[in-house]
Design a protein around this motif. Structure first.
Motif, short mmCIF file in Angstrom:
data_model
loop_
_atom_site.label_atom_id
_atom_site.label_comp_id
_atom_site.label_asym_id
_atom_site.label_seq_id
_atom_site.Cartn_x
_atom_site.Cartn_y
_atom_site.Cartn_z
N PHE A 1 0.92 -1.42 0.37
CA PHE A 1 -0.14 -0.09 0.13
C PHE A 1 0.38 1.66 -0.28
O PHE A 1 0.78 2.07 -0.59
N ASN A 2 2.03 1.47 0.58
CA ASN A 2 2.47 2.98 0.86
C ASN A 2 3.77 2.69 -0.31
O ASN A 2 4.19 3.84 -0.79
N LEU A 3 4.02 1.90 -1.42
CA LEU A 3 4.00 1.63 -2.60
C LEU A 3 3.32 2.45 -3.61
O LEU A 3 4.33 2.25 -4.79
N MET A 4 2.66 2.72 -3.43
CA MET A 4 1.49 3.55 -4.54
C MET A 4 2.14 4.64 -4.60
O MET A 4 2.53 4.86 -3.73
N PRO A 5 2.12 4.89 -5.74
CA PRO A 5 3.66 6.21 -6.64
C PRO A 5 2.30 7.80 -5.91
O PRO A 5 2.36 8.54 -7.12
N VAL A 6 1.75 7.65 -4.64
CA VAL A 6 1.50 8.95 -4.43
C VAL A 6 1.66 9.63 -3.13
O VAL A 6 2.04 8.91 -2.11
N PRO A 7 2.66 10.46 -3.06
CA PRO A 7 2.86 11.12 -2.23
C PRO A 7 1.88 11.36 -1.20
O PRO A 7 0.51 12.36 -1.45
N PRO A 8 1.82 11.93 0.43
CA PRO A 8 2.82 11.53 0.94
C PRO A 8 3.26 10.21 1.01
O PRO A 8 3.83 9.50 1.99
N LEU A 9 1.99 9.04 0.86
CA LEU A 9 2.78 7.76 0.28
C LEU A 9 4.20 7.21 0.38
O LEU A 9 4.12 8.08 -1.04
N ASP A 10 4.91 6.50 1.01
CA ASP A 10 6.76 6.22 -0.05
C ASP A 10 6.63 5.85 -1.15
O ASP A 10 7.90 6.52 -1.88
#
Length: 232
Positions: free
Chosen positions: A156-165
């Motif tokens: 989930f955190n690798l989704m390419p949308v900030p503020p995600l990782d």
């Protein structure tokens, strides 16, 4: 003892470990690369209470737990997030690529924790004949939920949308102009992601990113972790 209490305990333990160590990994990576902001803020800690986010760590996981225990009698899916560890990019020795490494540290920790959980199945299997059946079953549930929680949080955190990782990794890797354009999404990024995950399927039933993510985690992702841990 309440029948679902052990199930609740292992689900909470698996989720808290995944979330806490994810955030701690960001803090330690930032410190290693020259930024001590997290340490000075008291966030360089393995204490889960220092990373609690009211919605992501308490309310959403609590609702998921209650719904599944009341309807299924067991926990099959957990999701949540913690309060982000503060990072001052200006303090990193190489701000741009340092940000990439700091952002990647969280998901990398989750992949490592998923593998560690799978490795626990070896001693559990060796001791299965000497342990009570209930304890063995509880150990299996902890391993399964740990793998799923870590895979889901990491991917989930690798989704390419900030503020995600994943978004911050992309900002560090893209050329300057598209990187700046992507970075401007950060204030509204999490809201956009949640809308895409939970509102989009209601508008377009054939498009369900959360279902795709869960299928990837519970299917090929789970099998890959088991194979990497030597389970064939």
């Amino acid at each position: 003892m309440i029948d679902w209490l052990p199930e609740l305990a292992v689900a909470i333990l698996a989720t808290v470990l995944a979330i806490t160590l994810h955030e701690a990994a960001h803090g330690y990576a930032s410190l290693a690369l020259g930024d001590d902001t997290a340490a000075r803020a008291g966030r360089l800690s393995l204490n889960p209470l220092r990373h609690v986010d009211r919605v992501g760590t308490i309310i959403l996981p609590g609702l998921l737990l209650a719904f599944q225990l009341l309807t299924l009698g067991r926990v099959e899916f957990m999701f949540g997030w913690a309060k982000p560890v503060p990072v001052d990019l200006r303090r990193l020795r190489n701000p741009r690529y340092g940000m990439v490494l700091v952002a990647a540290a969280g998901p990398a920790m989750n992949m490592f924790l998923a593998w560690c959980a799978a490795m626990l199945a070896h001693p559990l299997d060796a001791l299965a004949d000497t342990l009570p059946a209930d304890l063995t079953e509880l150990g299996v549930r902890f391993i399964v939920l740990s793998i799923l929680a870590n895979l889901l949080l990491g991917l989930f955190n690798l989704m390419p949308v900030p503020p995600l990782d994943g978004g911050r990794i992309m900002v560090g890797l893209l050329p300057r102009r598209p990187a700046m354009a992507l970075a401007r999404l950060e204030p509204a990024g999490l809201v956009l992601v949640l809308l895409a995950l939970f509102l989009l399927p209601r508008l377009i039933p054939s498009v369900d990113p959360m279902a795709w993510l869960i299928q990837a985690v519970s299917g090929p992702g789970f099998r890959l972790i088991l194979q990497l841990a030597g389970h064939g």
